[in-house]
Design an enzyme around this catalytic site. Sequence first.
Site, PDB file in Angstrom:
ATOM      1  N   LYS A  72       0.860  -1.187   0.000  1.00  0.00           N
ATOM      2  CA  LYS A  72       0.000   0.000   0.000  1.00  0.00           C
ATOM      3  C   LYS A  72       0.894   1.234   0.000  1.00  0.00           C
ATOM      4  O   LYS A  72       1.939   1.260   0.669  1.00  0.00           O
ATOM      5  CB  LYS A  72      -0.880  -0.040   1.270  1.00  0.00           C
ATOM      6  CG  LYS A  72      -1.964   1.032   1.330  1.00  0.00           C
ATOM      7  CD  LYS A  72      -2.816   0.822   2.575  1.00  0.00           C
ATOM      8  CE  LYS A  72      -3.938   1.832   2.710  1.00  0.00           C
ATOM      9  NZ  LYS A  72      -4.774   1.584   3.907  1.00  0.00           N
ATOM     10  N   SER A 147      -9.630   1.571   2.917  1.00  0.00           N
ATOM     11  CA  SER A 147      -8.759   2.334   2.055  1.00  0.00           C
ATOM     12  C   SER A 147      -7.714   1.493   1.312  1.00  0.00           C
ATOM     13  O   SER A 147      -7.115   1.984   0.363  1.00  0.00           O
ATOM     14  CB  SER A 147      -8.049   3.415   2.860  1.00  0.00           C
ATOM     15  OG  SER A 147      -7.269   2.826   3.873  1.00  0.00           O
ATOM     16  N   SER A 171      -9.758  -0.866   7.097  1.00  0.00           N
ATOM     17  CA  SER A 171      -9.200  -0.664   5.754  1.00  0.00           C
ATOM     18  C   SER A 171      -8.485  -1.848   5.131  1.00  0.00           C
ATOM     19  O   SER A 171      -8.175  -1.799   3.944  1.00  0.00           O
ATOM     20  CB  SER A 171      -8.261   0.535   5.749  1.00  0.00           C
ATOM     21  OG  SER A 171      -9.003   1.707   5.623  1.00  0.00           O
TER      22      SER A 171
HETATM   23  N1  GLN Z   1     -13.041   3.633   6.497  1.00  0.00           N
HETATM   24  C1  GLN Z   1     -12.315   4.073   7.650  1.00  0.00           C
HETATM   25  C2  GLN Z   1     -12.054   5.534   7.569  1.00  0.00           C
HETATM   26  O1  GLN Z   1     -12.473   6.140   6.649  1.00  0.00           O
HETATM   27  C3  GLN Z   1     -11.116   3.247   7.822  1.00  0.00           C
HETATM   28  C4  GLN Z   1      -9.866   3.834   7.354  1.00  0.00           C
HETATM   29  C5  GLN Z   1      -8.719   2.944   7.639  1.00  0.00           C
HETATM   30  O2  GLN Z   1      -8.857   1.888   8.253  1.00  0.00           O
HETATM   31  N2  GLN Z   1      -7.551   3.389   7.254  1.00  0.00           N
HETATM   32  O3  GLN Z   1     -11.477   6.109   8.431  1.00  0.00           O
END
Ligand code: GLN
Length: 472
Positions: A72, A147, A171
């Site tokens: 990532k 994400s 994420s």
């Molecule tokens: N969807 C969550 C957010 O928007 C998770 C983000 C993440 O785990 N990096 O914060």
Amino acid sequence: MKKLAYLLQSKQVSSIELVEKYLAQIEASEKKLNALITVDKKGALQAAREADQRWKKGENRSPWDGIPIVLKDNISTRGMRTTCASKILADYVPLYDASVVTLLRKQGLPILGKANLDEFAMGSSTEYSSFGVTVNPFDGNRVAGGSSGGSAAAVAAGETPWALGTDTGGSIRQPAAFCGVVGLKPTYGRVSRYGVVALAPSLDQVGPLAKTVEDAAILFSILAGTDPKDATSANAQEFNVPNWDDALIKGLKIGIPKEFFGEGLHPEVEEAVRRALQILEEEGALLVPLSLSTNVYAIDTYLTIVTAEASSSLARYDGVRYGQRKEGADSNTMFAKTRGEGFGAEVKRRIMLGTYVLGAGHYEDFYEQAQKVRTLIKDDLQSAWEKADLIITPTTPTTAFKIGEKRNPLEMYLSDLYTAIANLGGIPALSLPCGKDSRSLPIGLQIMANHFQEELMFQAAYFLEKKLLGRA
Ligand code: GLN
């Protein structure tokens, strides 16, 4: 991965051939998917060449020497740009590797490239990337999740055998569920965060995404362990891939929290998860109904903490130290222009919300309250472990949604309904593919365990995977 390792070891395939195969797949599917921000063809081939030399001399660094990976793009790679999918870091090339990258290099894994994400890992669909949306490999009109959407899509599409993601509120698990792959968020502190760009340091964890449970476990075994460079790293928590043992399922107590099977859960997702639970029960596991009543506060608590920590984590992007800088008449104008032009809308929204909840007069009402509720959530989980060895829930309320469908950020935040609790509690959680809906979109099931109980979680996941794939 054992098969690839065997092919390498028996010299039936070289690392160069492997890397070329994945690069060809990247070439074939990237136009459609946009899972990767950077492809490092030259670097990956060079690393593969070196791996082949080592194999030839019998000096391979590990059984996985020469098997490539994708990371990532919020994980620092020395000499390879690390953008966080943000304009502000579009040209940023780190001077050092994240500790997890050092570990991968030590094992000899060539890095194919860097995967797309929501900007600074804020989001659930990879639509908030400055490098374009990542498309779900199962349906060109749908999101891959986020994400870590790029990492999940790349694994699902066969662009890489495995990938690293990060998980702050879901994420790794949510995109894994949307793309039909396995994804693990480890126990907080079990994998080093050094060199991983912070979103919310009290919640962030790095973890593996792979096609099978065993592959995820192998990658996790490379990552887990103490790192003196990360002050939040746990002591002596290495991980060895266990001998798989079906007998462990008998008598295993599986907690089923009723709050995760209520309103908003799509019936097809529920059906697939219940079918998996039934398999476990047939095999002698005990299904224990329980309640995690504090989960109704999980999203609010998570958002208060994540925005507060993000506003502080992102303060360093000021045009002085990192990345892009837009000149202005004085330093304040320079800061404002740099940040105003460099950050996307969601990042700005979170910085503003976070600054607000930390501000004088609001701190006690919001941030401090959220910390107290976080303690209640932890207590709630703690009492669940008195009744159950593992907890199983759906990973997400629905399968992959359409690109552009969730216009309202509040709707997007609801994607974390079942996942944020594990980050707040610091516990490990894994998403396992458990079927498809009537549109042939993958469904994910989530297994949660108590701190440092990844092994038990992997055992149950391995068993279920085998049964669900009919390999038993
Ligand atoms: N969807 C969550 C957010 O928007 C998770 C983000 C993440 O785990 N990096 O914060």
